[in-house]
Design a protein around this motif. Sequence first.
Motif, mmCIF file in Angstrom:
data_model
loop_
_atom_site.group_PDB
_atom_site.id
_atom_site.type_symbol
_atom_site.label_atom_id
_atom_site.label_comp_id
_atom_site.label_asym_id
_atom_site.label_seq_id
_atom_site.Cartn_x
_atom_site.Cartn_y
_atom_site.Cartn_z
ATOM 1 N N ILE A 99 1.750 2.919 -10.915
ATOM 2 C CA ILE A 99 2.618 2.452 -12.005
ATOM 3 C C ILE A 99 3.798 1.643 -11.461
ATOM 4 N N TYR A 100 4.296 2.063 -10.303
ATOM 5 C CA TYR A 100 5.463 1.376 -9.746
ATOM 6 C C TYR A 100 5.088 0.261 -8.772
ATOM 7 N N GLY A 101 3.853 -0.183 -8.842
ATOM 8 C CA GLY A 101 3.553 -1.485 -8.244
ATOM 9 C C GLY A 101 2.702 -1.535 -6.996
ATOM 10 N N ALA A 102 2.200 -0.404 -6.493
ATOM 11 C CA ALA A 102 1.357 -0.488 -5.299
ATOM 12 C C ALA A 102 0.036 -1.187 -5.645
ATOM 13 N N ASP A 103 -0.448 -2.032 -4.727
ATOM 14 C CA ASP A 103 -1.752 -2.669 -4.919
ATOM 15 C C ASP A 103 -2.872 -1.693 -4.565
ATOM 16 N N GLN A 104 -2.559 -0.806 -3.648
ATOM 17 C CA GLN A 104 -3.570 0.124 -3.157
ATOM 18 C C GLN A 104 -2.871 1.445 -2.842
ATOM 19 N N VAL A 105 -3.588 2.538 -3.069
ATOM 20 C CA VAL A 105 -3.031 3.847 -2.709
ATOM 21 C C VAL A 105 -4.030 4.533 -1.788
ATOM 22 N N ILE A 106 -3.587 4.905 -0.606
ATOM 23 C CA ILE A 106 -4.439 5.662 0.314
ATOM 24 C C ILE A 106 -3.994 7.119 0.247
ATOM 25 N N VAL A 107 -4.943 8.007 0.014
ATOM 26 C CA VAL A 107 -4.605 9.404 -0.251
ATOM 27 C C VAL A 107 -5.227 10.320 0.793
ATOM 28 N N VAL A 108 -4.417 11.195 1.352
ATOM 29 C CA VAL A 108 -4.922 12.295 2.174
ATOM 30 C C VAL A 108 -4.463 13.572 1.500
ATOM 31 N N GLU A 109 -5.430 14.401 1.117
ATOM 32 C CA GLU A 109 -5.104 15.539 0.283
ATOM 33 C C GLU A 109 -5.717 16.805 0.866
ATOM 34 N N GLY A 110 -4.986 17.897 0.777
ATOM 35 C CA GLY A 110 -5.541 19.176 1.225
ATOM 36 C C GLY A 110 -4.467 20.235 1.237
ATOM 37 N N VAL B 221 0.838 -1.197 0.000
ATOM 38 C CA VAL B 221 0.000 0.000 0.000
ATOM 39 C C VAL B 221 0.879 1.254 0.000
ATOM 40 N N ALA B 222 0.594 2.167 -0.920
ATOM 41 C CA ALA B 222 1.291 3.455 -0.915
ATOM 42 C C ALA B 222 0.407 4.464 -0.199
ATOM 43 N N VAL B 223 0.994 5.221 0.725
ATOM 44 C CA VAL B 223 0.246 6.253 1.433
ATOM 45 C C VAL B 223 0.755 7.605 0.961
ATOM 46 N N VAL B 224 -0.129 8.358 0.329
ATOM 47 C CA VAL B 224 0.258 9.649 -0.249
ATOM 48 C C VAL B 224 -0.406 10.765 0.550
ATOM 49 N N ILE B 225 0.410 11.671 1.088
ATOM 50 C CA ILE B 225 -0.122 12.837 1.793
ATOM 51 C C ILE B 225 0.437 14.074 1.107
ATOM 52 N N GLY C 33 4.951 -0.493 -14.576
ATOM 53 C CA GLY C 33 4.033 -1.480 -15.121
ATOM 54 C C GLY C 33 2.649 -0.875 -15.275
ATOM 55 N N GLU C 34 1.694 -1.773 -15.501
ATOM 56 C CA GLU C 34 0.316 -1.307 -15.639
ATOM 57 C C GLU C 34 -0.211 -0.884 -14.266
ATOM 58 N N ASN C 35 -0.913 0.247 -14.232
ATOM 59 C CA ASN C 35 -1.441 0.732 -12.970
ATOM 60 C C ASN C 35 -2.739 0.004 -12.627
ATOM 61 N N LYS C 36 -2.659 -0.883 -11.617
ATOM 62 C CA LYS C 36 -3.863 -1.639 -11.221
ATOM 63 C C LYS C 36 -4.295 -1.267 -9.811
ATOM 64 N N ALA C 37 -3.739 -0.182 -9.293
ATOM 65 C CA ALA C 37 -3.965 0.125 -7.879
ATOM 66 C C ALA C 37 -5.384 0.615 -7.611
ATOM 67 N N GLU C 38 -5.908 0.149 -6.502
ATOM 68 C CA GLU C 38 -7.187 0.662 -5.997
ATOM 69 C C GLU C 38 -6.866 1.942 -5.211
ATOM 70 N N VAL C 39 -7.583 3.010 -5.506
ATOM 71 C CA VAL C 39 -7.295 4.286 -4.833
ATOM 72 C C VAL C 39 -8.371 4.581 -3.795
ATOM 73 N N ILE C 40 -7.938 4.828 -2.570
ATOM 74 C CA ILE C 40 -8.880 5.170 -1.497
ATOM 75 C C ILE C 40 -8.609 6.606 -1.067
ATOM 76 N N LYS C 41 -9.599 7.470 -1.170
ATOM 77 C CA LYS C 41 -9.417 8.859 -0.730
ATOM 78 C C LYS C 41 -9.961 8.996 0.680
ATOM 79 N N GLU C 42 -9.125 9.468 1.554
ATOM 80 C CA GLU C 42 -9.523 9.665 2.945
ATOM 81 C C GLU C 42 -9.696 11.151 3.199
ATOM 82 N N GLU C 43 -10.877 11.551 3.639
ATOM 83 C CA GLU C 43 -11.051 12.963 4.013
ATOM 84 C C GLU C 43 -10.581 13.124 5.448
#
Lengths: 267, 201
Positions: free
Chosen positions: B60-71, B43-47, B175-185
């Motif tokens: 693209i670089y292989g995460a199965d899931q990306v959890i995003v906190v954005e603001g 899982v990649a965690v992007v803030i 590679g091919e981007n197959k990651a599930e993206v979860i946006k966390e508010e």
Amino acid sequence: MNILVCVKQVPDTTQIKIDPVKHTLIREGVPAILNPFDGYALEAAARIKDKDPGTKIVVVTMGPPQATAVLKECVGIAADKGYLVSGRTFGGSDTLATSYILSHAIKKIEETEGKFDAIFCGKQAIDGDTAQVGPEIAEWLDLPQVTYGLEIEATEDGFKVQKEAEDGMQVIGIKSPCLITFTKPSFDPRYPTIKRKLMANKAKFETLGDDFDPTMDAANYGLNGSPTHVKKSFTPPVKSGGMKIKEETGEESAKKLAKILVDNNIV
Amino acid sequence: MEAKTKDLWVFIETNEDGSPKKVGLELLNPGRMMADKQGGKLVAVVIGDNVAESVEQAGIYGADQVIVVEGPEYKQYTTDAYVKALYHLTEKYGPTTIMIGATNNGRDMGPRFSSRVKTGLTADCTSLDIDEETGNVAWTRPAFGGNLMATIMCPDHRPQCGTVRPGVFKKPEAGENKAEVIKEEFHVAPRPSRGCQRGSW
């Protein structure tokens, strides 16, 4: 202004040699010194005191009884008072456990010295190289933090800190009380003066021993209270000499280098 | 904290423009190997702020899931905001391992975060593996100014955390981007009352 500086006695890692047969560190004969980064933290406090002579600088160290040597050195440089935190049960503590003990020690010292406006630490100690104990103390004490500090100025309600960032320098304003860790600045810290050295030789340091705070939970410190454990240690393999690229022309060399970088996903 | 999953998290530090710092993508490389050995997701965690590019790259670089906190409050790194966000995510999802790039910000955030969780953190690692006997991460790092290497484990606390030196690992193959993206508010006050504001010298 009331400033606490956290310091550590460390082996001078620039003088450590490796036993070529056993592949272990040779610790005998390696001098014990004040961690250089802690020296920068002390210098930062001393510069605040230069401008505001009413400032009190207290130093604290955790370690075996012989660690009082660094407290003495700090008094020789600029500190007004020093405390040693030393107990058999504290041995084997990792960074989280060490910061737990130190945060309690700081509260204990504040009973005598009054609340600290700021706690200064070195960025890291040159033996462990973790850079973790400072921020961890800040967390236990719920203080805001700035790390990688270079220079500092007192402001009306706190400090202005110039800090090192990967892409240059940043200036951060922080309110008091707070914790700041320091890295190597562009200037050299001051040396002890003869007068201060003589004073330091007479200085007495209070020790906070195993039972200095009965409210501390033994499950949080010592070897058994530490979440991390060293599984093994070894000496690193000798680095190979790198790679030489020398083609017929400069252009060919550059192309070859570029290809290697691209092939290895480096650029 | 209890691990609720066998997932391994890689913290993707972002630049002010929302692009990823290289070290986060590098860590997806050993992250893949370790997540597979742990039997959980990578899982990649992007803030950050405006982080679409970072989210895409993590996939693209292989995460199965990306959890995003954005603001906008995450545009510039602040200890308070980032630690609060990472703590919130950790409490909610319960990863077993978290890897953070050992940049100045990573080494500011790492110990603040791990001590809030009351777990172990191994600093500035240069080699990573899973211990076959126990399944724990074996974090290897230099100490004593590089004169000694130590392998550290965190057997009884979760998540087990480490900061990893930039430039040690190569980015994985794209590679091919197959990651599930979860946006966390999850939002924090843009200017913490106790300071830490940028200024000029």
